[in-house]
Design an enzyme around this catalytic site. Structure first.
Site, PDB file in Angstrom:
ATOM      1  N   LYS A 164       0.891  -1.285   0.012  1.00  0.00           N
ATOM      2  CA  LYS A 164      -0.010   0.042  -0.012  1.00  0.00           C
ATOM      3  C   LYS A 164       0.978   1.274  -0.032  1.00  0.00           C
ATOM      4  O   LYS A 164       1.892   1.277   0.118  1.00  0.00           O
ATOM      5  CB  LYS A 164      -1.047  -0.005   1.258  1.00  0.00           C
ATOM      6  CG  LYS A 164      -0.315   0.119   2.679  1.00  0.00           C
ATOM      7  CD  LYS A 164      -0.981   0.027   3.730  1.00  0.00           C
ATOM      8  CE  LYS A 164      -0.279   0.029   4.850  1.00  0.00           C
ATOM      9  NZ  LYS A 164      -1.090  -0.554   6.280  1.00  0.00           N
ATOM     10  N   TYR A 184      19.772  29.080   7.777  1.00  0.00           N
ATOM     11  CA  TYR A 184      18.798  29.706   8.513  1.00  0.00           C
ATOM     12  C   TYR A 184      18.820  29.939  10.133  1.00  0.00           C
ATOM     13  O   TYR A 184      19.157  28.704  10.687  1.00  0.00           O
ATOM     14  CB  TYR A 184      17.570  29.316   8.076  1.00  0.00           C
ATOM     15  CG  TYR A 184      16.943  29.551   6.664  1.00  0.00           C
ATOM     16  CD1 TYR A 184      17.063  31.070   6.276  1.00  0.00           C
ATOM     17  CD2 TYR A 184      16.771  28.640   5.866  1.00  0.00           C
ATOM     18  CE1 TYR A 184      16.780  31.331   4.630  1.00  0.00           C
ATOM     19  CE2 TYR A 184      16.503  28.952   4.337  1.00  0.00           C
ATOM     20  CZ  TYR A 184      16.433  30.241   3.991  1.00  0.00           C
ATOM     21  OH  TYR A 184      16.109  30.592   2.738  1.00  0.00           O
TER      22      TYR A 184
HETATM   23  C1  LIG Z   1      -0.395  -1.537   6.902  1.00  0.00           C
HETATM   24  C2  LIG Z   1      -0.917  -2.685   7.266  1.00  0.00           C
HETATM   25  C3  LIG Z   1      -0.329  -4.095   7.305  1.00  0.00           C
HETATM   26  C4  LIG Z   1       1.542  -3.812   7.244  1.00  0.00           C
HETATM   27  O1  LIG Z   1       1.860  -3.159   8.518  1.00  0.00           O
HETATM   28  P1  LIG Z   1       3.530  -2.729   8.664  1.00  0.00           P
HETATM   29  O2  LIG Z   1       3.662  -2.783   9.910  1.00  0.00           O
HETATM   30  O3  LIG Z   1       4.037  -2.126   7.538  1.00  0.00           O
HETATM   31  O4  LIG Z   1       4.063  -4.451   8.375  1.00  0.00           O
HETATM   32  C5  LIG Z   1      -0.651  -5.043   7.660  1.00  0.00           C
HETATM   33  N1  LIG Z   1      -1.835  -5.318   7.850  1.00  0.00           N
HETATM   34  C6  LIG Z   1      -3.043  -4.131   7.763  1.00  0.00           C
HETATM   35  C7  LIG Z   1      -4.179  -4.286   8.376  1.00  0.00           C
HETATM   36  C8  LIG Z   1      -2.310  -2.778   7.761  1.00  0.00           C
HETATM   37  O5  LIG Z   1      -3.040  -1.870   7.620  1.00  0.00           O
END
Ligand SMILES: *Cc1c(COP(=O)(O)O)cnc(C)c1O
Length: 337
Positions: free
Chosen positions: A21, A232
């Site tokens: 994702k 800065y």
């Molecule tokens: C984002 C997510 C994952 C992966 O999580 P990580 O901590 O990056 O391994 C797995 N399951 C769900 C439901 C998520 O939202």
């Protein structure tokens, strides 16, 4: 992907899926999905349908792609068109999906974010009408803290709820959960950030391989007298005569401003501290005594020499935010196979 194989070894009895994702946490979903498929991943998770359509195009038919956010009235047709599998997170989604094919079911065990609650399980089963469930899953709220008592509470709730679905493959663990131990693995683990180089834990992270390297070139090298100030706000004054390099990297590239005076670049095999504040497109580092410091030389800000979990700790944030803030910059540098 070395890190996918790390989880393969950690959970030898579970399917090791890959969460891609948020454009594979900024690394680029197409390149990352292909690298992960090459390593052996056959199950992928995205948050949205749009992401899943991209991943389907990159991987072709075959791999299963779950969509964590589930279907909506607008995109329900896309699921069938690209053979995507929704995760059903609510009674409304269960009803919307009825009769449309296999799905996953998200049970809430304490995060109160997505998923059907324990009291909804009976009506959920009625609404599912025996439809094939390719996955029954939940998500840990406190996996990053391996000793947190909430982990065992959620484990028990999940195991109890899962008895209602004796035929469905089960999944509870993301990266952190997979590291807690085999009790948390069930049939499938869902690492995301672990694939991209972070253990996802608050402390004592395992050393995973850097999946992305962020570098930028030196624009100028300067010799500066004691007492002169940098950048800065003139927040840093040279305690002695110094040589400094101005590098083409700034917060507009995703290098968090919070790392001013705390972070470092790597050049000539050593860490070179950042002096003063970070500008929009520029950073000043201390290169005193560094023969490699020449205009054009590339300074590493994230990668094997500047590990993700260490940079995140210095910035006072999570590795997730470091990666996704770099987003486009990471993509330019590429994903390792
Ligand atoms: C984002 C997510 C994952 C992966 O999580 P990580 O901590 O990056 O391994 C797995 N399951 C769900 C439901 C998520 O939202």
């Amino acid at each position: 992907m070395e890190n996918w194989r790390f989880f393969r070894k950690r959970a030898p009895n579970a399917v090791v899926a890959a969460v891609v994702k948020a454009d594979a946490y900024g690394l680029g979903a197409v390149a990352a999905s292909r690298a992960l498929a090459k390593a052996g991943a056959r199950t992928f998770f995205t948050a949205t349908v749009g992401e899943a359509l991209l991943v389907r195009k990159a991987l072709g038919e075959g791999p299963q792609i779950f969509v964590l956010n589930g279907p909506s009235v607008e995109d329900v047709a896309d699921f069938a068109a690209a053979a995507l599998t929704p995760i059903l997170n609510s009674m409304a989604q269960i009803q919307m999906w009825a009769g449309r094919g296999p799905a996953g079911l998200h049970i809430d065990t304490g995060m109160n974010r997505l998923g059907v609650g324990p009291e909804e399980l009976a009506p959920a089963m009625t609404a599912l009408k025996g439809a094939a469930l390719d996955l029954v899953m939940s998500h840990l709220a406190c996996g990053a803290d391996v000793k947190h008592e909430m982990n065992a509470v959620q484990l028990k709730r999940f195991a109890d709820a899962a008895t209602l679905f004796p035929k469905a493959p089960l999944s509870l663990a993301a990266t952190a959960g997979a590291l807690i131990g085999p009790d948390y693995h069930f049939d499938l683990i869902r690492p995301g950030v672990g694939l991209y180089g972070s253990g996802g834990l608050d402390a004592d992270n395992p050393a995973l391989a850097a999946a992305a390297t962020i570098e930028a070139p030196i624009l100028q090298v300067r010799d500066v007298n004691a007492g002169e100030t940098f950048g800065y706000g003139a927040t840093f004054a040279a305690p002695k005569k110094m040589r400094t390099a101005t590098v083409a990297m700034g917060y507009a590239d995703g290098y968090l401003r919070a790392l001013g005076g705390r972070g470092y670049g790597v050049l000539g095999g050593a860490k070179r501290p950042i002096l003063g504040r970070i500008s929009m497109d520029l950073i000043i580092i201390d290169v005193t005594g560094c023969a490699e410091a020449q205009p054009g030389a590339r300074v590493e800000f994230l990668g094997p020499g500047a590990p993700l979990d260490e940079v995140a700790a210095l910035a006072g944030t999570a590795s997730y935010e470091i990666l996704t803030t770099f987003a486009g910059t990471v993509r330019k540098t590429g994903v390792r196979g």
